[in-house]
Design a protein around this motif. Structure first.
Motif, PDB file in Angstrom:
ATOM      1  N   LEU A  72      -8.303  -3.257  -3.150  1.00 23.95           N
ATOM      2  CA  LEU A  72      -7.535  -3.598  -1.968  1.00 23.95           C
ATOM      3  C   LEU A  72      -8.103  -4.152  -0.975  1.00 23.95           C
ATOM      4  O   LEU A  72      -7.512  -4.543   0.039  1.00 23.95           O
ATOM      5  CB  LEU A  72      -6.920  -2.131  -1.489  1.00 23.95           C
ATOM      6  N   VAL A  73      -9.326  -3.441  -0.349  1.00 27.98           N
ATOM      7  CA  VAL A  73      -9.967  -4.022   0.758  1.00 27.98           C
ATOM      8  C   VAL A  73     -10.167  -5.340   0.635  1.00 27.98           C
ATOM      9  O   VAL A  73      -9.750  -6.476   1.914  1.00 27.98           O
ATOM     10  CB  VAL A  73     -11.513  -3.273   0.873  1.00 27.98           C
ATOM     11  N   ALA A  74     -11.208  -5.947  -0.352  1.00 32.91           N
ATOM     12  CA  ALA A  74     -10.756  -7.893  -0.546  1.00 32.91           C
ATOM     13  C   ALA A  74      -9.811  -8.088  -0.745  1.00 32.91           C
ATOM     14  O   ALA A  74      -9.908  -9.328   0.076  1.00 32.91           O
ATOM     15  CB  ALA A  74     -11.776  -7.799  -1.808  1.00 32.91           C
ATOM     16  N   LEU A  75      -8.244  -8.110  -1.269  1.00 32.89           N
ATOM     17  CA  LEU A  75      -7.165  -8.306  -0.624  1.00 32.89           C
ATOM     18  C   LEU A  75      -6.927  -8.622   0.750  1.00 32.89           C
ATOM     19  O   LEU A  75      -5.956  -9.471   0.960  1.00 32.89           O
ATOM     20  CB  LEU A  75      -5.986  -7.421  -2.039  1.00 32.89           C
ATOM     21  N   PHE A  76      -7.161  -7.884   1.511  1.00 33.30           N
ATOM     22  CA  PHE A  76      -6.671  -6.941   2.410  1.00 33.30           C
ATOM     23  C   PHE A  76      -8.001  -8.441   3.471  1.00 33.30           C
ATOM     24  O   PHE A  76      -7.073  -9.185   4.030  1.00 33.30           O
ATOM     25  CB  PHE A  76      -7.424  -6.020   3.624  1.00 33.30           C
ATOM     26  N   ALA A  82     -13.724   3.390   1.493  1.00 33.89           N
ATOM     27  CA  ALA A  82     -13.931   2.256   1.196  1.00 33.89           C
ATOM     28  C   ALA A  82     -14.218   1.201   1.439  1.00 33.89           C
ATOM     29  O   ALA A  82     -14.727  -0.080   2.200  1.00 33.89           O
ATOM     30  CB  ALA A  82     -12.748   1.426  -0.317  1.00 33.89           C
ATOM     31  N   PHE A  83     -12.787   0.701   3.078  1.00 34.61           N
ATOM     32  CA  PHE A  83     -12.920   0.304   3.758  1.00 34.61           C
ATOM     33  C   PHE A  83     -14.175  -0.170   4.788  1.00 34.61           C
ATOM     34  O   PHE A  83     -14.719  -0.698   5.539  1.00 34.61           O
ATOM     35  CB  PHE A  83     -11.367  -0.251   5.044  1.00 34.61           C
ATOM     36  N   LYS A 137     -16.333  -8.422  -9.602  1.00 33.18           N
ATOM     37  CA  LYS A 137     -17.768  -6.653 -10.026  1.00 33.18           C
ATOM     38  C   LYS A 137     -17.055  -5.207 -10.078  1.00 33.18           C
ATOM     39  O   LYS A 137     -16.784  -3.996 -10.069  1.00 33.18           O
ATOM     40  CB  LYS A 137     -18.682  -6.421  -8.651  1.00 33.18           C
ATOM     41  N   ALA A 138     -15.972  -4.792  -8.988  1.00 30.79           N
ATOM     42  CA  ALA A 138     -15.311  -4.331  -8.499  1.00 30.79           C
ATOM     43  C   ALA A 138     -14.270  -3.786  -9.893  1.00 30.79           C
ATOM     44  O   ALA A 138     -13.370  -2.205 -10.530  1.00 30.79           O
ATOM     45  CB  ALA A 138     -14.375  -4.530  -7.202  1.00 30.79           C
ATOM     46  N   LEU A 139     -13.714  -5.214 -10.189  1.00 32.33           N
ATOM     47  CA  LEU A 139     -12.731  -4.871 -11.440  1.00 32.33           C
ATOM     48  C   LEU A 139     -13.245  -4.096 -12.688  1.00 32.33           C
ATOM     49  O   LEU A 139     -13.022  -3.441 -13.846  1.00 32.33           O
ATOM     50  CB  LEU A 139     -12.574  -6.245 -11.560  1.00 32.33           C
ATOM     51  N   ILE A 148       0.611  -0.831   0.579  1.00 32.76           N
ATOM     52  CA  ILE A 148       0.092  -0.212  -0.029  1.00 32.76           C
ATOM     53  C   ILE A 148       1.261   1.066   0.063  1.00 32.76           C
ATOM     54  O   ILE A 148       0.757   2.233  -0.479  1.00 32.76           O
ATOM     55  CB  ILE A 148      -0.601  -0.172   0.899  1.00 32.76           C
ATOM     56  N   GLY A 149       1.909   1.413   0.213  1.00 27.76           N
ATOM     57  CA  GLY A 149       2.883   2.427   0.796  1.00 27.76           C
ATOM     58  C   GLY A 149       3.879   2.340  -0.350  1.00 27.76           C
ATOM     59  O   GLY A 149       4.215   3.681  -0.809  1.00 27.76           O
ATOM     60  N   GLY A 150       3.995   1.189  -0.971  1.00 26.80           N
ATOM     61  CA  GLY A 150       4.590   1.784  -2.555  1.00 26.80           C
ATOM     62  C   GLY A 150       3.807   2.263  -3.548  1.00 26.80           C
ATOM     63  O   GLY A 150       4.015   3.062  -4.463  1.00 26.80           O
TER      64      GLY A 150
END
Lengths: 332, 236, 253
Positions: C218-222, C43-44, C207-209, C17-19
């Motif tokens: 990113l939320v889903a990946l988390f 989003a989160f 759907k997000a894609l 995320i920082g990157g």
């Protein structure tokens, strides 16, 4: 040979694309090299793009254009912003969503005057004379796609609650429609509509299309975008590209050029038989050269504003984007 | 020598030829060996000379050309063998000593080999010397006429090793043991016949030397021991 | 072990995320290309609870698929290791199936099995059983000579004993592969949902894609990362306990 070189350039750009992030190149001085990212693979919906390139219309404007096929994981807006493509094709909902998130892009042409998105159905089984008839039907929808937005708008405008219809998640495979599990299936009228229609015809089944445009929902489809920076810094380059592209579409849509256009598309779209490509082209002409060939590339401000209003209504964006400011129709 | 006068052999190998796959020179060429029936014998020689290979051939585990005959079952055991880890030592030994006679023998051997206090442990929890002894015991509970012990006591201390060898001689007087060891004093003192394996270039490749065959009641003098040791070393 | 896994994931996730944020601010990219901190936070809060439900649905399929893969790999692996002819046929079939891209096979599976749980399960199994099968075959066909020698020499070598010895001796390797394939089970489930299903976190990612919504992705990946780490950590801890109990029991009793 020309095709080979163009394919090679396209391949090279595709391969080097990911590495060019930190060297966005707008070095378009002498023989300008342009990367043009399509929304989908090359088919009848990209006829003008292919013709502009193959018939040397880009070259006549001093442009060497690499046409890069798109796909579900490709996003022209992102690529234009990152400097990996100079121009791209994006649907109106993508453009408006991008603008709402601050993407510095502008629209320079509108490819479809009528949205090709339709729902196919079997008239023997399903009667749809107006939007109200959607009530009680099993309707295919691509969750997250613009057909979902359009369908939800239709339902809302006709006061149909979600519990009054049955939504069916669709994918690339049409089996549930063939199996009659779904009454209405979304597709692009000028592309899959022809292919699926042909199969149904072969099976002796009657079919028809439900067009949301006729039910009062105007939602703009594909348009050509570039970055606000390129437009500001090299307006004449954008002008030359847009001019060549419009001429390409005019030529592609001209009935006397239809055979040549079909052959050019068939070089890339080998899976679709030539007769079907001809049929696709005829339908594409109705959607692009609408109401007349003079309208090719015209940006329909009212339709864009309606599209923005729908997206706000459907909470697809959280604030207005004042779409008119992002539309830059370039006079020839 | 007539057939009838020929001493009975536990294992006989005649005209043995053997080469490792891809090796240029044969390891054994036209080699013959007669392991006497009964008694504690040694196979002796420098490292890498082919003792283990010969032992495996004698046990019928490695294919070769030549004639091999045995008087009864031959077993081969080596010092790095392990027991399944999911059983305790006691459980495993009881499993492999099914016959009542073997069970009696087991109790004696556990005591004489000094492993009776570690029967509730798993194999991996034993010292290397204990592992050697446990492994040897389970072979002694089997039906065999000849047992080839390939460095089977390599990690056992000298005192315990002698006690074990003497026990073997007492308990199994009519069986044959072929003991592979690098301890020249030990093989000279305890073995009846020492089969010395030499380089392939030397003729003959095998030399048999009489050992002192010491038992509990018949210790050997230092002078005889030194003479036998010298004989072995000179013959090598 | 579990805490380590979670810490490692969090470290990697926030580094990534920082990157992304560094790239965003250095290159002046819009929220469309890379969402800002505020957009990510929004989003989160909006999506975490919804995605958690989707994820638990996917996790259910992944767990079931993983368990079935283990059974299948054990069964096929044992068959393949018993007979040379059958074994080589099974190995060839396994390799062939593995070379097919799952996105190409998925439509056929959905035609045959419909778009319910069975299809998702089958795709999950196809993705994660292969390493399990190869490990099982390699373990069962590799003799443990220093243990098996005694049983062969004394005529006690039964097939079941041989399997037991080889499985026991390779327990560490098997546990590592079982734990590692948990990640593949999760991947398989998400791929299945992405390609065709209409439930689960893979479907939500798709759907997000469609909407180019990287913040939601990113939320889903988390959530996927957190739960996969937990699953992996639990399996590794269980594996370590099993190894401790069976392989290296403390004391002699």
């Amino acid at each position: 040979m020309a095709t080979f070189w163009h394919s090679s350039v396209a391949l090279l750009v595709a391969l080097l694309g990911p590495f060019s992030l930190f060297s966005p190149s707008f070095a378009t001085a002498a023989d300008e090299q342009i990367a043009y990212r399509l929304k989908w693979l090359i088919n009848a919906s990209t006829a003008g793009d292919v013709v502009a390139e193959a018939e040397g219309l880009f070259a006549a404007e001093g442009l060497q254009v690499a046409i890069l096929p798109g796909g579900p994981e490709r996003d022209a807006i992102r690529e234009v912003e990152l400097g990996r493509a100079h121009f791209g094709v994006a649907s109106a909902d993508q453009v408006i969503r991008g603008l709402a998130k601050g993407a510095p892009i502008v629209v320079v042409a509108q490819l479809f005057q009528v949205n090709p998105l339709n729902w196919i159905y079997r008239p023997e089984q399903t009667t749809i004379s107006s939007g109200d008839d959607l009530r009680g039907k099993v309707i295919g929808v691509t969750y997250g796609g613009n057909d979902e937005t359009i369908l939800r708008t239709l339902l809302q405008r006709h006061h149909i609650g979600e519990e009054e219809v049955q939504l069916f998640s669709v994918r690339h495979d049409y089996t549930p429609f063939y199996q009659k599990k779904v009454d209405l299936w979304p597709l692009y009228r000028n592309a899959q509509g022809v292919i699926i229609g042909e199969k149904l015809r072969a099976a002796g089944e009657a079919f028809a299309f439900f067009n949301p445009d006729q039910a009062g929902v105007r939602f703009v489809a594909n348009s050509v975008i570039t970055s606000a920076k390129l437009l500001a810094e090299k307006p004449e380059l954008v002008q030359r590209f847009t001019t060549a592209l419009r001429r390409g579409w005019q030529l592609a849509m001209a009935p006397e050029h239809a055979e040549r256009t079909a052959e050019l598309i068939h070089r890339f779209d080998r899976e679709t038989p030539l007769p079907l490509i001809r049929e696709q082209l005829a339908l594409t002409r109705e959607l692009v050269a609408h109401p007349s060939p003079a309208d090719i590339g015209r940006i329909d401000l009212v339709a864009w504003q309606e599209t923005e209003a729908i997206m706000l209504e459907q909470k697809q964006i959280d604030r207005p984007v004042d779409i008119a400011t992002a539309l830059h129709p370039l006079a020839e | 020598m007539d057939e009838g006068e020929r001493p009975r052999a536990a294992i006989t190998i005649d005209n043995l030829h053997f080469s490792y796959p891809g090796a240029g020179r044969p390891l054994f060429a036209n080699l013959s060996l007669h392991l006497p029936a009964g008694g504690f014998h040694a196979l002796f020689g420098p490292s890498g000379i082919g003792k283990s290979t010969l032992a495996r051939i004698l046990a019928g585990l490695t294919a070769c050309s030549g004639r091999r005959s045995t008087a009864g079952p031959v077993l081969y055991t080596y010092n790095t063998e392990r027991l399944p880890g999911w059983l305790t030592i006691g459980e495993h030994l009881r499993q492999v000593a099914a016959a009542p006679a073997a069970t009696t023998t087991l109790a004696t051997l556990e005591d004489r080999f000094g492993i009776d206090h570690c029967l509730n442990r798993r194999f991996g929890q034993l010292s290397l010397g204990q592992q050697n002894r446990v492994n040897l015991i389970r072979y002694l509970l089997q039906d065999f006429q000849t047992l080839i012990m390939d460095e089977s006591l390599a990690n056992v201390d000298e005192g315990t090793r002698e006690r074990i060898i003497i026990t073997l001689k007492e308990h199994y007087p009519d069986r044959s043991f072929l003991y592979i060891s690098h301890n020249v004093l030990e093989v000279a003192r305890f073995c009846r016949q020492i089969i010395l394996l030499r380089e392939a270039a030397k003729e003959p490749q095998i030399v048999a030397i009489e050992g002192l065959d010491a038992t509990a009641g018949h210790p050997v003098s230092q002078t005889r021991l030194e003479r036998t040791v010298l004989e072995i070393l000179h013959a090598g | 072990m579990l805490a380590n896994r979670l810490l490692q994931f969090l470290l990697l996730y926030f580094l990534a995320i920082g990157g992304l944020l560094a790239m965003k601010y250095l290159l002046g990219l819009s929220d469309y290309v890379i969402p800002g901190v505020a957009a990510m936070a929004t989003a989160f809060t909006e999506m975490a609870a919804i995605y958690l439900g989707d994820l638990l649905d996917s996790l259910r399929v992944a767990l079931l698929g993983h368990a079935l893969s283990l059974l299948l790999a054990a069964g096929v692996g044992i068959l393949a290791s018993r007979s040379t002819a059958l074994g080589s046929l099974i190995r060839a079939a396994a390799y062939t199936v593995q070379t097919y891209p799952i996105v190409a096979v998925a439509p056929i599976i959905f035609i045959l099995l419909g778009d319910g749980l069975a299809s998702r399960l089958l795709i999950t199994i196809l993705v994660c059983y292969f390493p399990l099968l190869l490990t099982t075959i390699s373990v069962l066909t590799e003799p443990v000579a220093d243990i098996e020698h005694f049983f062969i020499s004394t005529g006690r070598n039964r097939w079941s004993l041989q399997v037991a010895i080889r499985l026991y001796e390779n327990m560490g390797k098997l546990i590592t592969v079982v734990a590692g394939s948990a990640t593949l089970a999760m991947v398989g489930t998400i791929v299945a949902e992405f390609v065709a299903a209409d439930a689960g976190i893979g479907f939500s990612i798709r759907k997000a894609l469609y909407q180019s919504d990287l913040a939601h992705i990113l939320v889903a990946l988390f959530l996927v990362g957190i739960w996969t780490s937990i699953y992996l950590g639990v399996l590794e801890t269980a594996g370590a306990l099993i190894e401790k109990k069976w392989r290296n029991p403390a004391g002699g009793g």
